[in-house]
Design a protein around this motif. Structure first.
Motif, PDB file in Angstrom:
ATOM      1  N   PRO A  88      15.900   2.143   1.419  1.00 45.26           N
ATOM      2  CA  PRO A  88      16.994   2.889   0.796  1.00 45.26           C
ATOM      3  C   PRO A  88      16.530   4.288   0.370  1.00 45.26           C
ATOM      4  CG  PRO A  88      16.398   0.935  -0.509  1.00 45.26           C
ATOM      5  CD  PRO A  88      15.478   0.972   0.659  1.00 45.26           C
ATOM      6  N   GLN A  89      17.477   5.167   0.096  1.00 42.10           N
ATOM      7  CA  GLN A  89      17.144   6.530  -0.323  1.00 42.10           C
ATOM      8  C   GLN A  89      16.706   6.574  -1.789  1.00 42.10           C
ATOM      9  OE1 GLN A  89      16.894   9.305   1.647  1.00 42.10           O
ATOM     10  NE2 GLN A  89      17.147   7.775   3.247  1.00 42.10           N
ATOM     11  N   ASP A  90      17.394   5.818  -2.640  1.00 42.32           N
ATOM     12  CA  ASP A  90      17.103   5.810  -4.081  1.00 42.32           C
ATOM     13  C   ASP A  90      15.661   5.341  -4.347  1.00 42.32           C
ATOM     14  OD1 ASP A  90      17.925   5.628  -7.012  1.00 42.32           O
ATOM     15  OD2 ASP A  90      17.341   3.549  -6.596  1.00 42.32           O
ATOM     16  N   ALA A  91      14.944   6.071  -5.197  1.00 46.15           N
ATOM     17  CA  ALA A  91      13.505   5.787  -5.415  1.00 46.15           C
ATOM     18  C   ALA A  91      13.261   4.376  -5.952  1.00 46.15           C
ATOM     19  CB  ALA A  91      12.901   6.833  -6.362  1.00 46.15           C
ATOM     20  N   ASN A  92      14.074   3.940  -6.932  1.00 40.94           N
ATOM     21  CA  ASN A  92      13.865   2.602  -7.478  1.00 40.94           C
ATOM     22  C   ASN A  92      14.176   1.524  -6.434  1.00 40.94           C
ATOM     23  OD1 ASN A  92      13.123   3.683  -9.893  1.00 40.94           O
ATOM     24  ND2 ASN A  92      14.938   3.013 -11.040  1.00 40.94           N
ATOM     25  N   ALA A  93      15.234   1.744  -5.667  1.00 39.66           N
ATOM     26  CA  ALA A  93      15.587   0.771  -4.629  1.00 39.66           C
ATOM     27  C   ALA A  93      14.501   0.722  -3.544  1.00 39.66           C
ATOM     28  CB  ALA A  93      16.954   1.114  -4.020  1.00 39.66           C
ATOM     29  N   ARG A  94      13.887   1.859  -3.271  1.00 39.84           N
ATOM     30  CA  ARG A  94      12.769   1.890  -2.298  1.00 39.84           C
ATOM     31  C   ARG A  94      11.596   1.060  -2.812  1.00 39.84           C
ATOM     32  NH1 ARG A  94      13.303   6.301   1.508  1.00 39.84           N
ATOM     33  NH2 ARG A  94      11.151   6.516   2.133  1.00 39.84           N
ATOM     34  N   ALA A  95      11.289   1.217  -4.094  1.00 41.74           N
ATOM     35  CA  ALA A  95      10.174   0.449  -4.674  1.00 41.74           C
ATOM     36  C   ALA A  95      10.483  -1.049  -4.598  1.00 41.74           C
ATOM     37  CB  ALA A  95       9.927   0.892  -6.118  1.00 41.74           C
ATOM     38  N   ARG A  96      11.745  -1.423  -4.864  1.00 41.02           N
ATOM     39  CA  ARG A  96      12.098  -2.852  -4.805  1.00 41.02           C
ATOM     40  C   ARG A  96      12.039  -3.386  -3.373  1.00 41.02           C
ATOM     41  NH1 ARG A  96      16.329  -1.246  -8.246  1.00 41.02           N
ATOM     42  NH2 ARG A  96      17.802  -1.657  -6.563  1.00 41.02           N
ATOM     43  N   ALA A  97      12.450  -2.574  -2.410  1.00 41.91           N
ATOM     44  CA  ALA A  97      12.360  -3.010  -1.005  1.00 41.91           C
ATOM     45  C   ALA A  97      10.890  -3.215  -0.623  1.00 41.91           C
ATOM     46  CB  ALA A  97      13.025  -1.979  -0.088  1.00 41.91           C
TER      47      ALA A  97
ATOM     48  N   GLY B  57       8.394 -16.646  -9.970  1.00 42.58           N
ATOM     49  CA  GLY B  57       7.903 -17.177 -11.233  1.00 42.58           C
ATOM     50  C   GLY B  57       6.431 -16.926 -11.505  1.00 42.58           C
ATOM     51  N   GLN B  58       5.979 -15.720 -11.192  1.00 49.42           N
ATOM     52  CA  GLN B  58       4.561 -15.404 -11.404  1.00 49.42           C
ATOM     53  C   GLN B  58       4.413 -14.187 -12.323  1.00 49.42           C
ATOM     54  OE1 GLN B  58       3.662 -14.891  -7.193  1.00 49.42           O
ATOM     55  NE2 GLN B  58       2.782 -16.931  -7.078  1.00 49.42           N
ATOM     56  N   ILE B  59       3.196 -13.843 -12.640  1.00 44.76           N
ATOM     57  CA  ILE B  59       2.884 -12.564 -13.278  1.00 44.76           C
ATOM     58  C   ILE B  59       2.006 -11.802 -12.296  1.00 44.76           C
ATOM     59  CG2 ILE B  59       3.037 -13.466 -15.625  1.00 44.76           C
ATOM     60  CD1 ILE B  59      -0.390 -12.608 -14.492  1.00 44.76           C
ATOM     61  N   PRO B  60       1.875 -10.485 -12.378  1.00 48.76           N
ATOM     62  CA  PRO B  60       2.547  -9.610 -13.326  1.00 48.76           C
ATOM     63  C   PRO B  60       3.922  -9.156 -12.824  1.00 48.76           C
ATOM     64  CG  PRO B  60       1.044  -8.322 -11.985  1.00 48.76           C
ATOM     65  CD  PRO B  60       0.921  -9.746 -11.529  1.00 48.76           C
ATOM     66  N   THR B  61       4.717  -8.640 -13.744  1.00 41.74           N
ATOM     67  CA  THR B  61       5.909  -7.864 -13.390  1.00 41.74           C
ATOM     68  C   THR B  61       5.701  -6.483 -13.999  1.00 41.74           C
ATOM     69  OG1 THR B  61       7.016  -8.607 -15.393  1.00 41.74           O
ATOM     70  CG2 THR B  61       7.433  -9.877 -13.371  1.00 41.74           C
ATOM     71  N   ALA B  74       2.963  -4.206  -4.603  1.00 40.47           N
ATOM     72  CA  ALA B  74       4.056  -3.233  -4.719  1.00 40.47           C
ATOM     73  C   ALA B  74       3.936  -2.446  -6.017  1.00 40.47           C
ATOM     74  CB  ALA B  74       5.400  -3.951  -4.652  1.00 40.47           C
ATOM     75  N   ILE B  75       3.542  -3.114  -7.086  1.00 38.16           N
ATOM     76  CA  ILE B  75       3.392  -2.442  -8.384  1.00 38.16           C
ATOM     77  C   ILE B  75       2.276  -1.400  -8.292  1.00 38.16           C
ATOM     78  CG2 ILE B  75       2.680  -2.782 -10.789  1.00 38.16           C
ATOM     79  CD1 ILE B  75       4.024  -5.632 -10.577  1.00 38.16           C
ATOM     80  N   ALA B  80       0.357   4.156  -7.707  1.00 33.15           N
ATOM     81  CA  ALA B  80      -0.494   5.071  -6.924  1.00 33.15           C
ATOM     82  C   ALA B  80       0.303   6.233  -6.328  1.00 33.15           C
ATOM     83  CB  ALA B  80      -1.199   4.291  -5.813  1.00 33.15           C
ATOM     84  N   GLN B  81       1.564   5.957  -5.971  1.00 31.50           N
ATOM     85  CA  GLN B  81       2.379   7.011  -5.360  1.00 31.50           C
ATOM     86  C   GLN B  81       2.904   8.000  -6.391  1.00 31.50           C
ATOM     87  OE1 GLN B  81       5.188   4.529  -3.276  1.00 31.50           O
ATOM     88  NE2 GLN B  81       4.104   4.717  -1.322  1.00 31.50           N
TER      89      GLN B  81
END
Lengths: 216, 216
Positions: A88-97, B57-61, B74-75, B80-81
């Motif tokens: 997705p274009q949105d930064a938060n949605a990109r991180a979630r993808a 159902g894990q950590i971390p979030t 992903a986190i 890093a980005q």
């Protein structure tokens, strides 16, 4: 610049599209990027020229000008970040993808690979049958959670993304086990992925390699 | 905005820093980003409020304003980005560092997790001892390849990156097995990671949680 990926010279799945080059082919088809394929034998994969590209002697790799990449997840993320259509274009949605890319490869796939490779590595061992319920149980635990999260949505988080692309290919590794079929929403999700024109083009391209090789 | 991560209320490793929150703490320390920690019990991890954050159902979030993320990889990639210090500036070098993030989590860690969890899940089974050489062999195959690639370099690809951060924490899971010690360059690599001031701050922070809990 046309990228070059590597794939098995002789597909161990007989063109069923379960090898990891299928994932990269599909991503490239989704974004409309033409590509070349270089085929490697099992022997070549363990030799220095291929190990220079892929330290763990696997496929696929990705070469584009000066860049050489390995790891399917990294290759797909690279393609997704440089083209439109997989994030997705949105930064938060990109991180979630991106979280779903990692979830597919790190959380859902490992018990599926474990269940699968035990057949090859331990199929002749006395404990093989006794361990099956345990291995199936680990896969089902992840699919229970994935099915709960997907619910009746089409894709994992909004529009189709690289996370869905990887999750669909991960779930396809269970084909023939009957396990995905226990979750009607996951079955429909996989079918939805397979119905995408880009998936079909990628699937046909890898199948053509097997068909050509077997007619030689 | 200060991000909030989740960690085990009661660390199963007694403060040895092997839980995955350590990886995110280290990344945040490397980039100099302060953070909050919310502790969750094993029961809470499987309940709807936590499952809304982490479907498995894990950590971390990781929560930061409107963004909620799961999956350590992903986190860490997100951190890093958005900050300096965990990825090179050059685009190709960034893509390669990302490949090492995936390699640590997808290629090197799965056989290590498998070897580890078989003790908990199958330690009482009659086949447990017979399977150990097989599980150790799978770990050594990956470490052979990793050791060959690292050679006498300090880090996997140029400067220290998020890929090294994850690889060091993945190799640390083998502590006590004696396996990493078979590879002097990998032992030195892990020690090099642990000697970083940011690693030490992260380690001390997670240890303080265990120390405080055990003195109550």
């Amino acid at each position: 610049m046309t990228p070059t990926i590597t794939a098995f010279e002789s597909s161990p799945d007989r063109g069923r599209g379960l090898a990891r080059d299928m994932r990269v082919r599909w991503a490239l088809e989704e974004v409309g990027q033409p590509y070349e394929v270089r085929f490697v034998s099992f022997r070549e994969m363990k030799e220095p020229p291929h190990l220079a590209l892929h330290p763990f002697g696997q496929i696929p790799t990705y070469e584009e000008g000066d860049l050489a990449l390995f790891e399917t997840g990294a290759i797909i993320l690279h393609i997704a970040q440089r083209h439109t259509g997989l994030l997705p274009q949105d930064a938060n949605a990109r991180a979630r993808a991106t979280a779903w890319i990692f979830a597919a490869l790190n959380t859902v796939e490992p018990p599926i690979v474990e269940r699968e490779q035990t057949r090859y590595a331990e199929g002749d061992k006395p404990w093989h049958e006794a361990r099956r319920p345990l291995l199936d149980g680990r896969v089902r635990r992840r699919l229970d959670q994935l099915s709960s999260r997907l619910g009746d949505a089409d894709w994992l988080d909004g529009e189709f993304s690289a996370g869905d692309l990887l999750m669909v290919t991960v779930l396809r590794r269970l084909e023939g086990s009957g396990i995905v079929e226990e979750y009607p929403n996951l079955s429909a999700y996989v079918a939805r992925g397979q119905a995408r024109p880009a998936y079909k083009r990628a699937f046909d391209a890898q199948l053509a390699v097997f068909t050509a090789a077997s007619s030689r």
